[in-house]
Motif scaffolding. Structure first.
Motif, PDB file in Angstrom:
ATOM      1  N   THR A 123      87.182  55.615  12.440  1.00 50.13           N
ATOM      2  CA  THR A 123      87.050  54.441  13.309  1.00 50.13           C
ATOM      3  C   THR A 123      86.158  54.753  14.509  1.00 50.13           C
ATOM      4  N   PHE A 126      82.373  54.644  13.873  1.00 51.45           N
ATOM      5  CA  PHE A 126      81.751  53.313  13.872  1.00 51.45           C
ATOM      6  C   PHE A 126      81.723  52.711  15.276  1.00 51.45           C
ATOM      7  N   GLU A 127      82.743  53.016  16.058  1.00 55.44           N
ATOM      8  CA  GLU A 127      82.756  52.543  17.438  1.00 55.44           C
ATOM      9  C   GLU A 127      81.563  53.128  18.212  1.00 55.44           C
ATOM     10  N   LEU A 129      78.661  54.072  17.099  1.00 54.20           N
ATOM     11  CA  LEU A 129      77.389  53.460  16.692  1.00 54.20           C
ATOM     12  C   LEU A 129      77.252  52.023  17.179  1.00 54.20           C
ATOM     13  N   ALA A 130      78.370  51.378  17.459  1.00 54.53           N
ATOM     14  CA  ALA A 130      78.320  49.971  17.883  1.00 54.53           C
ATOM     15  C   ALA A 130      78.136  49.844  19.388  1.00 54.53           C
ATOM     16  N   GLU A 131      78.282  50.942  20.114  1.00 55.23           N
ATOM     17  CA  GLU A 131      78.163  50.897  21.573  1.00 55.23           C
ATOM     18  C   GLU A 131      76.870  51.565  22.033  1.00 55.23           C
ATOM     19  N   PRO A 138      69.230  45.266  19.069  1.00 56.54           N
ATOM     20  CA  PRO A 138      70.607  45.209  18.550  1.00 56.54           C
ATOM     21  C   PRO A 138      70.634  44.978  17.039  1.00 56.54           C
ATOM     22  N   ALA A 139      69.676  44.218  16.528  1.00 55.83           N
ATOM     23  CA  ALA A 139      69.642  43.979  15.079  1.00 55.83           C
ATOM     24  C   ALA A 139      69.409  45.299  14.338  1.00 55.83           C
ATOM     25  N   GLN A 141      70.190  48.200  15.426  1.00 52.79           N
ATOM     26  CA  GLN A 141      71.397  49.009  15.588  1.00 52.79           C
ATOM     27  C   GLN A 141      72.497  48.561  14.618  1.00 52.79           C
ATOM     28  N   LEU A 142      72.629  47.254  14.410  1.00 52.59           N
ATOM     29  CA  LEU A 142      73.572  46.761  13.391  1.00 52.59           C
ATOM     30  C   LEU A 142      73.218  47.358  12.026  1.00 52.59           C
ATOM     31  N   VAL A 145      74.680  50.758  11.735  1.00 59.71           N
ATOM     32  CA  VAL A 145      76.114  50.722  11.393  1.00 59.71           C
ATOM     33  C   VAL A 145      76.276  50.505   9.887  1.00 59.71           C
ATOM     34  N   ALA A 146      75.506  49.562   9.358  1.00 59.61           N
ATOM     35  CA  ALA A 146      75.597  49.264   7.924  1.00 59.61           C
ATOM     36  C   ALA A 146      75.159  50.468   7.088  1.00 59.61           C
ATOM     37  N   ALA A 149      77.905  53.033   7.068  1.00 57.67           N
ATOM     38  CA  ALA A 149      79.015  52.560   6.233  1.00 57.67           C
ATOM     39  C   ALA A 149      78.688  52.714   4.750  1.00 57.67           C
ATOM     40  N   ALA A 150      77.477  52.332   4.380  1.00 60.09           N
ATOM     41  CA  ALA A 150      77.089  52.450   2.964  1.00 60.09           C
ATOM     42  C   ALA A 150      77.134  53.911   2.516  1.00 60.09           C
ATOM     43  N   SER A 152      79.074  56.216   3.682  1.00 60.40           N
ATOM     44  CA  SER A 152      80.415  56.795   3.787  1.00 60.40           C
ATOM     45  C   SER A 152      81.418  56.226   2.800  1.00 60.40           C
TER      46      SER A 152
ATOM     47  N   GLN B 122      88.637  50.972   4.914  1.00 58.04           N
ATOM     48  CA  GLN B 122      88.257  50.948   6.327  1.00 58.04           C
ATOM     49  C   GLN B 122      86.724  50.893   6.463  1.00 58.04           C
ATOM     50  N   THR B 123      86.041  51.735   5.709  1.00 61.65           N
ATOM     51  CA  THR B 123      84.579  51.746   5.784  1.00 61.65           C
ATOM     52  C   THR B 123      84.011  50.371   5.446  1.00 61.65           C
ATOM     53  N   GLU B 127      81.456  47.772   7.393  1.00 60.59           N
ATOM     54  CA  GLU B 127      80.212  47.364   6.726  1.00 60.59           C
ATOM     55  C   GLU B 127      80.102  45.830   6.715  1.00 60.59           C
ATOM     56  N   PRO B 138      72.605  39.339  17.495  1.00 57.83           N
ATOM     57  CA  PRO B 138      72.993  40.655  16.980  1.00 57.83           C
ATOM     58  C   PRO B 138      73.751  41.472  18.029  1.00 57.83           C
ATOM     59  N   LEU B 142      77.304  43.224  17.407  1.00 56.27           N
ATOM     60  CA  LEU B 142      77.632  44.633  17.678  1.00 56.27           C
ATOM     61  C   LEU B 142      78.923  44.726  18.490  1.00 56.27           C
ATOM     62  N   ALA B 149      86.757  48.113  16.107  1.00 54.96           N
ATOM     63  CA  ALA B 149      86.997  49.561  16.142  1.00 54.96           C
ATOM     64  C   ALA B 149      88.024  49.911  17.215  1.00 54.96           C
TER      65      ALA B 149
END
Lengths: 299, 299
Positions: A123, A126-127, A129-131, A138-139, A141-142, A145-146, A149-150, A152, B122-123, B127, B138, B142, B149
């Motif tokens: 968790t 991902f937190e 990477l989102a901050e 920001p797009a 950066q999203l 995150v994706a 996730a893909a 992992s 969770q992942t 995603e 975006p 985020l 998270a």
């Protein structure tokens, strides 16, 4: 071949700043729930070669990415890696008692804590990477995150682990072994390189493709070397219980190809990775040195 | 009190579309690794009241959010919830064999698979939130990833679970019990409401504060009712093994307050939640009905 004489110093510096950043990004053990936070720090701090953070920083070097962005990305990737180690070591998986020269989390604490440590580390990854600001938009950066996730999830690292489990006691052919490792180890290695390269100025398409090919080759390289290490090393050198793969009847590159051919395959992957990077010139020097480092750690 | 006569139909519709969306968002079991994907679907599909998705949609109704955005957010939150159930049911945690009327994942499959199912769910949750367009920008999206998270990690759901583990066999006072439940159950309930409310037009600050207060009250309400259910219901009604809390020496609102006072506390929380929403008028009707539904499911 690389002539990066500064590599050991660069590597030590990245390892040190990764340790410092992890210390900052993980909750202090004085904060409730204290035992969970202490165990999260126990799992993540003070050990490991930090191969994935090194790859993040080396790829970031290509695009002049800001070091503080790379620290955050490196920690996110490393926390995913550490969570997977904590869960893989549990009795229902590999049942390992030693990791990085220390008792594994479920031994030092207990199984329930190890389960929650892995969950909470994922968790936190991902937190992270989102901050903050990690990319030009920001797009973008999203998209990072994706991408993590893909790499992992069930089509990446966790999926590779599931295939590995199902393979115990079965004979896999080389294609099947590769299919597993591309997910189990390769996906997160590749994500490390690509995430680092997304943190700075845009790469030309051709360079991005070179980087992607390099990252896939060293992902395999890493696993082949790991299998060689497991077959050859004793427990003290390895810092984790050696020979577990053979004991568990797990297919490895060594069991499939034999030790000599596994080593030859590693040399082949290394040569390919290095030649792929050659057109990038001086900027790719850390990535080249890292490919060599991955091999040198064993033979 | 709500006069939402359409509530049962609205609820059934949201439950149905959540089931459909989960089926789409989860990897097909025909895709490798097939056993992992089959087990992920087994864990997530075909059961549950979908309280969190209902809250996402009810809050989204307040801000006229597009239903396809809400489906994605609802599935992300539900997958976090389902992952926590799969891990909590494992032998090293609550050791439960029944969930939603079916054998738990580690019973139906095996422990290693249950571990990986939780990890991969969770992942997938993160995603889902990182893809598509879920907010006006975006940057706002985020922020939604970061909010989920924070609600799920060591300061949220996983942290609450750790506190719960540490509390077994200990006497907690009411403040300590509340501290635990605000994290263990409350954080994800609150995130469901706030994420749904972020998917449409901006809310006035005062309305956002009302919503936040409502979400905290129903988070507690949910747990108080859960404790009452566990103390009163038999296994068949509950669809999971009943009476486990008392058996494990876990502190609950019932063990702390007694059954009657626990019920009175639930009524008090419900009244507070409903009056908080009153100024929102007709738009808050689903949220009001949901608060009542949370209580009605038990007594």
């Amino acid at each position: 071949m690389s002539t990066d004489s500064d590599f050991p110093r660069w590597m030590a510096a990245v390892q040190q700043r990764t340790e410092t950043a992890l210390g900052v990004f993980l909750p202090p053990s004085s904060q409730a729930p204290t035992r969970l936070h202490e165990a999260m720090r126990y799992a993540a701090l003070g050990g490991g070669k930090r191969v994935r953070p090194l790859l993040v920083h080396a790829a970031g070097h290509l695009v002049d990415a800001a070091p503080d962005r790379l620290d955050r990305i490196a920690c996110a990737v490393e926390l995913i890696h550490v969570y997977s180690l904590v869960h893989d070591d549990m009795p229902c998986m590999d049942d390992d008692v030693l990791r990085r020269g220390k008792p594994t989390v479920h031994v030092e604490y207990d199984e329930a804590t190890a389960l929650l440590v892995g969950d909470a580390l994922q968790t936190r990854a991902f937190e992270l990477l989102a901050e903050g600001q990690l990319a030009e938009s920001p797009a973008a950066q999203l998209g990072m995150v994706a991408l993590l996730a893909a790499a992992s999830g069930s089509h990446g690292m966790a999926g590779g682990q599931a295939i590995d489990l199902a393979a115990v006691g079965h004979q896999l052919n080389r294609a099947e072994l590769e299919f597993m490792h591309i997910r189990k180890t390769g996906a997160l290695i590749r994500a490390s390189v690509l995430l680092g390269a997304r943190a700075g100025r845009p790469l030309a398409d051709a360079d991005h493709q070179r980087l992607d090919h390099y990252s896939k080759q060293i992902g395999l390289l890493f696993q082949v070397v790991d299998d060689i290490l497991d077959a050859e090393a004793d427990t003290a050198t390895l810092g984790k219980t050696a020979g577990k793969d053979a004991e568990h009847g797990k297919p490895t590159y060594v069991s499939l190809l034999g030790l000599n051919d596994a080593k030859a395959y590693a040399e082949e992957l290394l040569a390919d990775a290095l030649s792929t990077l050659a057109p990038l010139g001086e900027r790719g020097v850390h990535l080249q040195a890292l490919a060599e480092f991955i091999v040198r750690r064993s033979f």
